[in-house]
Design an enzyme around this catalytic site. Structure first.
Site, PDB file in Angstrom:
ATOM      1  N   TYR A 169       0.863  -1.200   0.000  1.00 42.93           N
ATOM      2  CA  TYR A 169       0.000   0.000   0.000  1.00 42.93           C
ATOM      3  C   TYR A 169       0.891   1.239   0.000  1.00 42.93           C
ATOM      4  O   TYR A 169       0.733   2.133  -0.841  1.00 42.93           O
ATOM      5  CB  TYR A 169      -0.945  -0.008   1.210  1.00 42.93           C
ATOM      6  CG  TYR A 169      -1.975   1.108   1.162  1.00 42.93           C
ATOM      7  CD1 TYR A 169      -3.071   1.040   0.312  1.00 42.93           C
ATOM      8  CD2 TYR A 169      -1.835   2.243   1.967  1.00 42.93           C
ATOM      9  CE1 TYR A 169      -4.013   2.061   0.256  1.00 42.93           C
ATOM     10  CE2 TYR A 169      -2.773   3.271   1.915  1.00 42.93           C
ATOM     11  CZ  TYR A 169      -3.853   3.177   1.057  1.00 42.93           C
ATOM     12  OH  TYR A 169      -4.771   4.202   1.000  1.00 42.93           O
TER      13      TYR A 169
HETATM   14  P1  NDP Z   1     -13.062   1.608  -0.340  1.00 43.58           P
HETATM   15  O1  NDP Z   1     -12.473   0.335   0.141  1.00 43.58           O
HETATM   16  O2  NDP Z   1     -14.364   2.057   0.241  1.00 43.58           O
HETATM   17  O3  NDP Z   1     -13.191   1.624  -1.929  1.00 43.58           O
HETATM   18  C1  NDP Z   1     -12.243   1.012  -2.749  1.00 43.58           C
HETATM   19  C2  NDP Z   1     -12.829   0.873  -4.129  1.00 43.58           C
HETATM   20  O4  NDP Z   1     -11.853   0.207  -4.955  1.00 43.58           O
HETATM   21  C3  NDP Z   1     -14.097   0.006  -4.144  1.00 43.58           C
HETATM   22  O5  NDP Z   1     -15.009   0.531  -5.077  1.00 43.58           O
HETATM   23  C4  NDP Z   1     -13.551  -1.331  -4.597  1.00 43.58           C
HETATM   24  O6  NDP Z   1     -14.480  -2.181  -5.235  1.00 43.58           O
HETATM   25  C5  NDP Z   1     -12.513  -0.868  -5.611  1.00 43.58           C
HETATM   26  N1  NDP Z   1     -11.611  -1.965  -5.982  1.00 43.58           N
HETATM   27  C6  NDP Z   1     -10.838  -2.721  -5.172  1.00 43.58           C
HETATM   28  N2  NDP Z   1     -10.222  -3.675  -5.897  1.00 43.58           N
HETATM   29  C7  NDP Z   1     -10.625  -3.527  -7.186  1.00 43.58           C
HETATM   30  C8  NDP Z   1     -10.370  -4.220  -8.403  1.00 43.58           C
HETATM   31  N3  NDP Z   1      -9.603  -5.316  -8.445  1.00 43.58           N
HETATM   32  N4  NDP Z   1     -10.959  -3.776  -9.542  1.00 43.58           N
HETATM   33  C9  NDP Z   1     -11.783  -2.695  -9.530  1.00 43.58           C
HETATM   34  N5  NDP Z   1     -12.089  -2.012  -8.402  1.00 43.58           N
HETATM   35  C10 NDP Z   1     -11.522  -2.431  -7.243  1.00 43.58           C
HETATM   36  O7  NDP Z   1     -11.923   2.701  -0.044  1.00 43.58           O
HETATM   37  P2  NDP Z   1     -11.892   4.303  -0.192  1.00 43.58           P
HETATM   38  O8  NDP Z   1     -13.098   4.804  -0.838  1.00 43.58           O
HETATM   39  O9  NDP Z   1     -11.489   4.850   1.110  1.00 43.58           O
HETATM   40  O10 NDP Z   1     -10.622   4.447  -1.147  1.00 43.58           O
HETATM   41  C11 NDP Z   1     -10.620   5.217  -2.322  1.00 43.58           C
HETATM   42  C12 NDP Z   1      -9.237   5.795  -2.523  1.00 43.58           C
HETATM   43  O11 NDP Z   1      -8.978   6.779  -1.517  1.00 43.58           O
HETATM   44  C13 NDP Z   1      -8.115   4.771  -2.427  1.00 43.58           C
HETATM   45  O12 NDP Z   1      -7.165   5.033  -3.447  1.00 43.58           O
HETATM   46  C14 NDP Z   1      -7.506   5.044  -1.061  1.00 43.58           C
HETATM   47  O13 NDP Z   1      -6.153   4.682  -1.005  1.00 43.58           O
HETATM   48  C15 NDP Z   1      -7.694   6.550  -0.966  1.00 43.58           C
HETATM   49  N6  NDP Z   1      -7.646   7.084   0.401  1.00 43.58           N
HETATM   50  C16 NDP Z   1      -8.612   6.771   1.339  1.00 43.58           C
HETATM   51  C17 NDP Z   1      -8.534   7.286   2.613  1.00 43.58           C
HETATM   52  C18 NDP Z   1      -9.542   6.973   3.664  1.00 43.58           C
HETATM   53  O14 NDP Z   1      -9.353   7.382   4.841  1.00 43.58           O
HETATM   54  N7  NDP Z   1     -10.627   6.267   3.342  1.00 43.58           N
HETATM   55  C19 NDP Z   1      -7.435   8.189   3.027  1.00 43.58           C
HETATM   56  C20 NDP Z   1      -6.491   8.458   1.977  1.00 43.58           C
HETATM   57  C21 NDP Z   1      -6.606   7.915   0.717  1.00 43.58           C
HETATM   58  P3  NDP Z   1     -15.524  -3.134  -4.425  1.00 43.58           P
HETATM   59  O15 NDP Z   1     -16.700  -2.253  -4.110  1.00 43.58           O
HETATM   60  O16 NDP Z   1     -15.847  -4.206  -5.401  1.00 43.58           O
HETATM   61  O17 NDP Z   1     -14.818  -3.627  -3.202  1.00 43.58           O
END
Ligand code: NDP
Length: 248
Positions: A169
């Site tokens: 990550y």
């Molecule tokens: P979530 O886990 O809620 O969302 C992650 C998303 O990525 C989901 O829609 C998931 O799909 C999708 N995903 C995972 N694997 C795959 C794959 N193989 N193919 C297609 N889609 C995939 O996390 P967040 O909304 O928090 O994260 C969004 C971004 O924000 C990320 O890049 C994270 O690093 C970044 N971020 C988040 C923070 C936080 O505090 N939440 C802080 C800083 C950065 P599915 O619904 O199928 O699981």
């Protein structure tokens, strides 16, 4: 640039813009897909789960918004033919792309390097970094057809910090910062800008996996962090490229 916390998107701020968002099935990507559609964008919502994509699209009920285009794409499993078909479909239906948000990510395993499971490491690096590279590679011809295109990488605190045991990550987020800066440099004489955005602590699935003991109620909700992405996708950020932007 005005401070991000003072930025308030206007209604129809993203009107006429064709925007592809990965990981649009949950958390921040889902909130952003809904916000962007509500602000007038033609959203192409991408995710690995068709049913979840349909549920997101169904949450936008305002008849004046454009229906979301749904792009099922599993970033772990997609091969060259899937990416080619995706680019062809976007070209055929919309002719160009004005925005690309690399939002999808997985946490992967956290462990000392010497104990890391190699397959788990490769999987997280693929979803978090290789897939954004491949997607960008296929979308660039479409982005170059826009008069004002924006690529946004979802970043986070550890993209600029060192924390032991955070595995792929941390490494993937550092790599994405490098990719963002390099790409911004490569595209400096084009109409495509490239930036990264750190939404900050947000109540989502990945956050809970990373910090299960945190108080969820004290965290900002996904909808609250979409403003920063909208800013980077809108005409307000024209001329801005190669920047790492923090939400808070
Ligand atoms: P979530 O886990 O809620 O969302 C992650 C998303 O990525 C989901 O829609 C998931 O799909 C999708 N995903 C995972 N694997 C795959 C794959 N193989 N193919 C297609 N889609 C995939 O996390 P967040 O909304 O928090 O994260 C969004 C971004 O924000 C990320 O890049 C994270 O690093 C970044 N971020 C988040 C923070 C936080 O505090 N939440 C802080 C800083 C950065 P599915 O619904 O199928 O699981």
């Amino acid at each position: 640039m005005q401070p991000l916390n003072q930025y308030q998107p206007q209604p129809n701020e993203l009107q006429g813009r064709v925007i592809l968002i990965t990981g649009a099935t949950d958390g921040i990507g889902k909130a952003l897909a809904i916000a962007a559609a509500t602000l007038g964008a033609q959203v192409i919502a991408s995710g690995r789960n068709q049913k979840k994509l349909e549920a997101v699209a169904n949450q936008v009920t305002d008849p004046s918004t454009l229906p979301m285009a749904l792009l099922p794409l599993d970033l772990e499993k997609a091969g060259p033919a899937d990416y080619e078909a995706m680019a062809e479909a976007i070209e055929k239906n919309f002719g160009r792309l004005d925005g690309l948000v690399h939002n999808a990510a997985i946490l992967g395993e956290r462990a000392p390097i010497e104990h890391h499971d190699i397959q788990k490491w490769l999987r997280a690096m693929h979803v978090n970094t290789n897939a954004p590279f491949i997607l960008t590679r296929h979308c660039l011809p479409l982005l170059k057809k826009s008069s004002d295109a924006s690529i946004v990488f979802s970043s986070c605190d550890i993209a600029t910090e060192v924390r032991a045991y955070w595995g792929p990550y941390l490494v993937s987020k550092w790599a994405n910062e490098g990719m963002m800066r390099m790409l911004a440099d490569e595209l400096s004489n084009s109409t495509v800008r490239v930036n990264s955005f750190n939404p900050g602590t947000t109540n989502t699935k990945i956050r809970m996996q990373a910090f299960p003991a945190e108080n969820r109620d004290a965290m900002q909700k996904p909808a609250a962090v979409t403003k920063g992405y909208v800013f980077l996708l809108s005409a307000h950020s024209q001329g801005m490229t190669g920047q790492h932007i923090n939400n808070n």
